[in-house]
Motif scaffolding. Structure first.
Motif: not given
Lengths: 305, 174
Positions: B55-57, B130-131, B138-145
């Motif tokens: 949806q978002s991409i 990729s993630c 994008m500046g949003n979405g999780p990046t921590g383990c």
């Protein structure tokens, strides 16, 4: 007659040593590492500083519990170096840059011609055909020459044990993994595949291909390809290597080249000089004695009648 | 054997994502959610919301390269794959090996002198890059383990979390 033989022997001996030295010099100068040597390519543009490699190394090598947990980012406040309790550490650079911080994993680089090995007088170090620089702690006497010799500050010293002083460093997981063709623990754990394991020769091609395909991502240099005669660990970086704590003043010649010429003279000095100087001494003495003896004889002759 | 070996080997095994080209969309099921890291030892399995990402991409090729038959975005890939048709397998694990550095894989790579894709990422690397790469961009979405996959008990021991907050190593060294 005696003097002629002596000089002849000196000349032959000197030439032999000089020739031998030159041949040896060429041989080690062109040594590019074992053909089947493995290595690791570190792509600092991929590293996210998760320190999983540190944790994996700690468990694989059965090192003592760390001072602080492996997910503690406060360790990045200071630049660290490998120790006897942590064979690898990750440091953070370029924190203030808009492009974000760059993380760099540090460990023994496993030189093609290791300075630690050269400096060790008990032969505790071995460069294996797989590319790992390993050491035999049983013969180590704890002199720490290797720590001074290493251009990358890799060996750590176990100060805790006064009775069994040993130097400790990354061994590329030789005993448990590399020997069996398996990648080191740090490479296997890396989530970002910032570490690529493979044949050193292939990794060099791979590294240059990455630079070619995405030139905006990297500076055009593979650290470790040529530095100090080449190392098994290779690095790619998004900014100048000097900005990431790398020593960019190192020569492409192996460290041994700095002392090879001098050390080549040692056998000559030890074998030729004693003979040469005793020869000169004996000749001088003989001349002195002979002259004196002649005088005495003539004196005797004079007083004979 | 090291405790995390299994994690590496089996980690991030991903259910087949069968996203296909728009024409084939009606017949091929596109999963709404996929369980990732199914056999993770250090980190727990977690659900990836595929539907939300679609949806978002909207652009399949952002993650699936040329495998879905959509336009190739990377100019370097486009040199050969501009007109590539959808591939039979579109899941990450269909192409990206879970053990890219195993002796077998390295030997196969060496033996195949004609191979072009010598620098193909392993499964774990491909997914994390990729993630995290996209989430950062994008500046949003999780990046921590642990934002995606919480640590297991074994994982907590592996990362020595009981030592958290203790004096860092450098404090002692200085």
């Amino acid at each position: 007659m005696k003097r002629r033989n002596f000089l002849k022997a000196c000349l032959i001996g000197g030439t032999t040593i000089a020739l031998g030295k030159t041949n040896k010099g060429w041989a080690s100068g062109s040594f590019e590492g074992y053909p089947e040597a493995m290595g690791v390519l570190v792509d600092t543009t991929r590293c996210i500083g998760c320190r999983s490699c540190e944790a994996a190394c700690n468990k694989e090598q059965k090192l003592p519990e760390p001072d602080t947990s492996f997910d503690d980012p406060s360790v990045f406040e200071h630049e660290r170096r490998p120790t006897s309790k942590a064979y690898t550490v990750v440091n953070r650079y370029q924190k203030e840059q808009p492009s974000g911080p760059v993380y760099r994993k540090v460990q023994c680089n496993h030189c093609n011609e290791p300075a630690c090995l050269t400096s060790c007088f008990v032969n505790a170090y071995t460069k294996t055909k797989e590319g790992a620089v390993i050491y035999n702690s049983k013969v180590c006497v704890g002199c720490r020459n290797c720590m001074i010799a290493c251009p990358f500050n890799a060996p750590g010293y176990d100060y805790d044990s006064a009775t069994n002083p040993i130097v400790k460093k990354c061994i590329l997981c030789y005993d448990t993994r590399l020997k069996y063709g398996k990648p080191p623990a740090c490479v296997e754990i890396c989530p970002q595949e910032a570490l690529t394991f493979g044949h050193r020769a292939d990794l060099i091609k791979l590294a240059h291909e990455r630079i070619r395909a995405t030139p905006e991502r990297y500076v055009d240099h593979v650290y470790g390809e040529k530095e100090v005669g080449g190392t098994s660990w290779l690095y790619l970086a998004p900014v100048g290597f000097d900005k990431l704590g790398f020593d960019t003043t190192l020569s492409n010649d192996p460290i041994i080249s700095n002392v090879k010429d001098f050390l080549g003279m040692v056998p000559m000095v030890l074998s030729i000089w004693p003979a040469l100087f005793s020869g000169i001494h004996l000749l001088a003495k003989h001349e002195e004695q002979g002259g004196h003896g002649h005088d005495t004889d003539s004196n005797q002759e004079d007083t004979k009648p | 054997m090291s405790s995390y070996k299994h994690f590496i080997v089996a980690a991030l095994s991903i259910g087949a994502i069968s996203v296909s080209s728009p024409a084939a969309l009606q017949c091929a099921p596109v999963p709404d959610s996929i369980t990732l890291n199914q056999n993770g030892k250090l980190f727990s399995p977690f659900t990836f919301n595929h539907a939300q990402h679609i949806q978002s991409i909207k652009e399949c090729a952002d993650c699936h390269h040329h495998t879905t038959g959509t336009l190739v975005l990377d100019p370097n890939c486009a040199r050969c794959h501009q007109n590539s048709s959808p591939t039979a397998v579109v899941s990450c694990k269909g192409c990206h090996s879970a053990t890219p550095f195993s002796p077998e894989n390295l030997a196969a790579k060496r033996a195949d002198k004609q191979r072009y894709h010598l620098d193909k990422m392993g499964l774990k690397g491909a997914m994390h890059q990729s993630c995290i790469g996209c989430h950062n961009k994008m500046g949003n979405g999780p990046t921590g383990c642990q934002d995606c996959h919480p640590r297991t008990k074994e994982g907590a021991a592996f990362y020595s979390t009981n030592r958290k907050g203790a004096k860092p190593a450098h404090a002692e060294e200085e």
